[in-house]
Every structure is written in structure tokens, then in C-alpha cells.
Scaffold this active site. Structure first.
Site, PDB file in Angstrom:
ATOM      1  N   ARG A 108       0.813  -1.228   0.000  1.00 43.29           N
ATOM      2  CA  ARG A 108       0.000   0.000   0.000  1.00 43.29           C
ATOM      3  C   ARG A 108       0.840   1.268   0.000  1.00 43.29           C
ATOM      4  O   ARG A 108       0.341   2.355  -0.284  1.00 43.29           O
ATOM      5  CB  ARG A 108      -0.945  -0.013   1.199  1.00 43.29           C
ATOM      6  CG  ARG A 108      -1.932  -1.160   1.055  1.00 43.29           C
ATOM      7  CD  ARG A 108      -3.241  -0.921   1.644  1.00 43.29           C
ATOM      8  NE  ARG A 108      -3.188  -0.352   2.970  1.00 43.29           N
ATOM      9  CZ  ARG A 108      -4.222  -0.338   3.767  1.00 43.29           C
ATOM     10  NH1 ARG A 108      -5.369  -0.859   3.366  1.00 43.29           N
ATOM     11  NH2 ARG A 108      -4.152   0.200   4.948  1.00 43.29           N
ATOM     12  N   HIS A 126      -0.425 -28.139  10.043  1.00 42.59           N
ATOM     13  CA  HIS A 126       0.841 -28.871   9.928  1.00 42.59           C
ATOM     14  C   HIS A 126       0.773 -30.262  10.568  1.00 42.59           C
ATOM     15  O   HIS A 126       1.201 -31.243   9.978  1.00 42.59           O
ATOM     16  CB  HIS A 126       1.989 -28.091  10.581  1.00 42.59           C
ATOM     17  CG  HIS A 126       2.160 -26.688  10.064  1.00 42.59           C
ATOM     18  ND1 HIS A 126       1.938 -26.358   8.756  1.00 42.59           N
ATOM     19  CD2 HIS A 126       2.532 -25.533  10.668  1.00 42.59           C
ATOM     20  CE1 HIS A 126       2.163 -25.057   8.580  1.00 42.59           C
ATOM     21  NE2 HIS A 126       2.519 -24.542   9.730  1.00 42.59           N
TER      22      HIS A 126
END
Ligand code: BG6
Length: 491
Positions: free
Chosen positions: A54, A243
């Protein structure tokens, strides 16, 4: 007769666009991984990398930022001036607010004509919808485009479904790469080879020859600078939902018929769907939530979680989870599966331990130690495989003592081992989906995890304290002891 000559079509240029391109993940992992791919000539020749942010920077300011931040995350011996300069030449910056459709014009203008596009969404998931809709409106998506989604993909099943629905409006499933970086680790991929590239383990890889399975992903680091993200998330959502369950899938799945993405993902999905749903009673007895208190870590004093910067003093977030799971199928019936993960634990260690069954009968009545056969697969920080067996203690009598067959995978191979993100980014570039999560896998993982989240809410208990630098709360050892097992470091 002279054969007609054909001119091979040159490969299309590649535009790799990183939303969140100057954020933490990009600086620490993605750009260093892409540099390594560039260094080893693995990026297609005409690859441009567009970092999006941004800040209204021009290219010079952006490159100065990259020069300042990224080299620190590249191994010193891999940092080469000429290659680095070549890598910088590939980098471009586009100032863009992902919620503003008109900002996508600048992105469109930066793309190479006729290019294939990879969009890496390394932003908060709340922006995924706007990004996909704006890419679509700017006609930046075609059948060759791919999108990579970083975790966390939702905070529960409904939010994960909502993200999948939104992204699915603009991309077909085979264009969507849901990343779990554990699936990119060399040792995790090696698990598939250990299981399906060898014949010796398979006959024993089941109930009743296996007594228990333990999967530990322990970290010595604390919450670090990620308080804002972590405090609303906790270890269950941050590590177990993705995970640890992915590791479990690879340990527990049936042999896939091939390495095709769907062949592998179908088998993983079956494991997730076979996980026995946790009842409220199971949540109370078979899960442990912990939170670190002050202690020491890697030799230095460490504050408790509640004293960490930007963590509310009354936070209820867990930094540790241990739990016992069961897989309801023929192979795994009655084999307890223990999962454990935490921050500020005694050391960084990811390990899978397959504990084989006790002897049905012993003839070594005088030995104080009986059979402890274990296969220990260390994923990190070292990569090694140990098979623990019993041998005779030298001397008179027949006393048994455990000894190990050791395989050090790092010294067994001289080839370079790429980091997980490099390997996965190359998979995305080449369109290989095997090591990415399919929508149904992700949602099944949430389906199993959600009753635990809800159960904890109902129980409304504080997480159990454990000292930073320890292996977690005492309740975690008790969970194992109830099944006649113990965590590997306690035995
Ligand atoms: C990330 C989690 O997915 O995995 C982090 O968000 C965690 O909290 C990290 O530290 C662990 O990854 P690795 O590769 O260092 O084991």
C-alpha cells in the site's frame, strides 16, 4: 525428402504477483526462496516478480527496502552479487490497495503481454475476496492463472468454506494452491519415500504391530512479534489444524496409486475423514491446553506469554496443545495417536515416533528392560531416522539394552536441500498440485478440529501453565501415561 521445420513456441513469460509483497512473509520467506530459485537458474527466463503493497513507493525506494531487508534472510554462502543484481532486475513494485478496483489498472499495466500469472495471497484472509473479485474485474485471470493461498485459511469451518466459496468463484479448484509449508519440507516429502519406497515397514505399519504414534512439533521461540495474529489464533488453529494433521495424514494414509495430486489427496482425505470425532468427554480427558510462563529459552531468561508485548494480561490463548486422537479404520483401530505442539518448549524439534508393540512374551525374564522398538523420524532441526532395537548388554547374563540404527540424511546426500518455500513456489510455477491442500482436505481438517475449539469454550478453563523451556504441562505426560506410553524424551 526434407523434413518440414517447425519453430518451437517460446514459453510464455511469467508474472508472479505477491499481494503483501513487502510484508513479513514475503521478506523472510518468499523473496529469499525466489532468489535461491533464480540463483540456481530455476525460474523461467522471462519471469517478473511484482511485489504489491500500500505504500506509495517508487521503484528506487522499493529496491532500497529490499536491499536492506531481504539479504539477511539468505544464507551467506548463497549470496552472490551478480545473481542478486539479476534478481533485483526481476523485481517490480506496484502500489495498490487491494480493496480499490481502480488500483488494479496499475497492476494490469505492469504485466508482460501474454504472460502466465501466479497470484500469491500473502495477506490477511479477510482480503482474499476483494483481491479475487478485483483481479477478475480487471480481466487478470485466465485459464492458465494460478492463485496461492497462505494459511490461516479461516478460523473455523464456516469461515474456511466462505473463503473457498469466494476464491472458487474466480478460480477453478485445479488453479488453487493452498499452501502448508510443512508439505514442502524435504524430510516431510521423504516420509512418503520411507513408507512407499521401501517394503520392510509396510507389513508392520498397522495395528496391532504399532502400539502408538507420537507427532511432536516443538518450537523454542515464543510468540515473537506476531502477538496480534497469534493471540486470536492459538496453537490448535496455528499448528494442529494444518501442519500436524498433514503430517498425520502422510504417516497414516494408505498407499496412493500414483503421485498424481488427486491420488495422494484422496488418500489423505480418507485419513481426515476417519478421525474419530471428539466428544465433549474426549475433549475434557484427551486434550491438554497449555500456556508458557516465565522460564528460560536457549540459555536466556524468557518472559511468560502474558508478559509478552501486546498480549492482554488475561489472555486465554493456548501456546501448547497435546491431544490423543484415534483413526477409525482397519489399519489404525485401537492405536492411540498423540499430537503435541508448543512454543517456548525445551528445544526446536519436529519428530514422528512410531512405537512398536510390546513383546507378546519374553524369555529374558532377568532383564530389567524389555523390548522398546521405535522408529524415530526427526524432521528438524536435524534430518535423521533412528530405529531403536534391543541388543544384549555385554557380559554375563542376558540383559537387554536399547541401541539404535542411525541414518543421518544430511550426510547421506551431498545435493543442496532447498527450503520448503522454494520447493513449493517451484511447484506452483510448474503447476504441480500434489503438495498442496485440496478444498475437501482443508474443510475436513476443520470439521475435526472444531469440536475441540467448541469443547474448550464450554469447559472455559484457563490453559495450564508450563515453564518456558520445558516440554509442556505435566498433564501432557499424564495423557501418555494413561495409555502406558511416554513422550520420547521422558523414556
Ligand atoms: C507457521 C506458524 O505456520 O509455522 C508459526 O504460523 C510457526 O507459528 C511456524 O512458528 C513453524 O514453522 P517451521 O518451518 O519453523 O517449523
Amino acid at each position: 525428402m526434407v523434413a518440414p521445420t517447425t519453430t518451437p513456441t517460446p514459453p510464455a513469460p511469467l508474472d508472479l504477483v505477491i499481494f503483501g509483497g513487502v510484508g513479513d512473509l514475503s521478506v523472510r520467506k518468499l523473496l529469499p526462496a525466489l532468489y535461491m530459485a533464480h540463483l540456481h537458474n530455476n525460474l523461467p527466463a522471462q519471469t517478473r516478480i511484482h511485489a504489491l503493497g500500500r505504500q506509495s513507493w517508487d521503484r528506487a525506494v522499493f529496491l532500497a527496502f529490499i536491499q536492506d531487508k531481504v539479504p539477511g534472510f539468505i544464507e551467506t554462502k548463497a549470496f552472490e552479487g551478480v545473481a542478486w543484481q539479476g534478481f533485483l532486475d526481476r523485481l517490480h513494485y506496484v502500489s495498490l490497495d487491494a480493496t480499490q478496483p481502480q488500483d488494479f489498472d496499475a497492476l494490469a499495466a505492469a504485466m508482460q503481454p501474454g504472460s502466465e500469472r501466479v497470484y500469491y495471497l500473502a495477506t490477511a484472509p479477510s482480503l482474499f475476496t476483494a483481491i479475487c473479485a478485483n483481479l477478475s474485474a480487471a480481466k487478470l485471470i485466465d485459464a492458465r492463472s494460478r492463485v496461492v493461498l497462505e494459511k490461516p485459511l479461516g478460523h473455523d469451518l464456516a469461515s474456511a468454506q466462505a473463503i473457498n466459496d469466494e476464491v472458487g468463484r474466480h478460480f477453478e479448484e485445479q488453479q488453487i494452491f493452498r499452501i502448508d509449508h510443512y508439505l514442502g519440507k524435504e524430510t516431510v516429502q521423504n516420509l512418503m519415500v520411507l513408507r512407499f519406497g521401501n517394503t520392510i515397514f509396510e507389513p508392520l505399519w498397522r495395528s496391532p504391530y504399532i502400539k502408538s504414534v507420537q507427532i511432536t512439533v516443538a518450537e523454542s521461540v515464543g510468540v515473537g512479534s506476531r502477538a496480534g495474529f497469534y493471540d486470536g489464533t492459538g496453537a490448535l488453529r496455528d499448528m494442529v489444524q494444518n501442519h500436524l494433521l498433514q503430517l498425520l495424514c502422510i504417516v497414516a494414509m494408505e498407499p496412493p496409486v500414483s503421485l498424481d495430486p488427486d491420488a495422494v489427496r484422496d488418500e489423505k482425505l480418507k485419513v481426515l475423514r476417519s478421525l474419530r470425532p471428539m466428544t465433549m468427554a474426549d475433549v475434557a480427558t484427551d486434550t491438554v491446553r497449555g500456556q508458557y510462563s516465565a522460564g528460560a529459552s536457549d540459555g536466556d531468561a524468557a518472559v511468560g506469554y502474558l508478559q509478552e508485548a501486546n498480549i492482554p494480561a488475561d489472555s486465554n490463548t493456548e501456546t501448547f496443545v497435546a491431544l490423543k486422537a484415534h483413526i477409525n479404520n482397519w489399519r489404525w483401530a485401537n492405536v492411540p495417536i498423540f499430537l503435541r505442539t508448543g512454543k517456548r518448549m525445551a528445544e526446536r524439534r519436529s519428530e514422528i515416533v512410531i512405537e512398536f508393540a510390546d513383546l507378546p512374551f519374553t524369555i529374558f525374564q532377568d532383564s530389567p528392560r524389555q523390548s522398546v522398538n521405535r522408529l524415530m523420524i526427526r524432521l528438524q532441526p536435524e534430518e535423521h531416522i533412528q530405529l531403536q532395537m534391543m541388543a544384549k548388554e555385554p557380559g554375563s547374563g542376558m540383559r537387554l539394552r536399547p541401541v539404535s540404527l542411525n541414518l543421518d540424511l544430511e550426510s547421506a546426500f551431498s545435493e543442496r536441500r532447498a527450503e520448503a518455500y522454494e520447493r513449493l513456489l517451484m511447484d506452483v510455477i510448474k503447476g504441480r498440485l500434489t503438495h498442496f491442500m485440496r478444498r475437501d482436505e482443508l474443510e475436513s481438517a476443520w470439521t475435526w478440529v472444531e469440536p475441540i475449539i467448541n469443547g474448550w469454550q464450554q469447559l472455559n478453563e484457563k490453559p495450564k501453565a508450563y515453564t518456558a523451556g520445558s516440554w509442556g504441562p505435566a498433564a501432557s505426560s499424564a495423557l501418555m501415561a494413561r495409555e502406558g506410553s511416554s513422550w520420547v524424551e521422558e523414556s
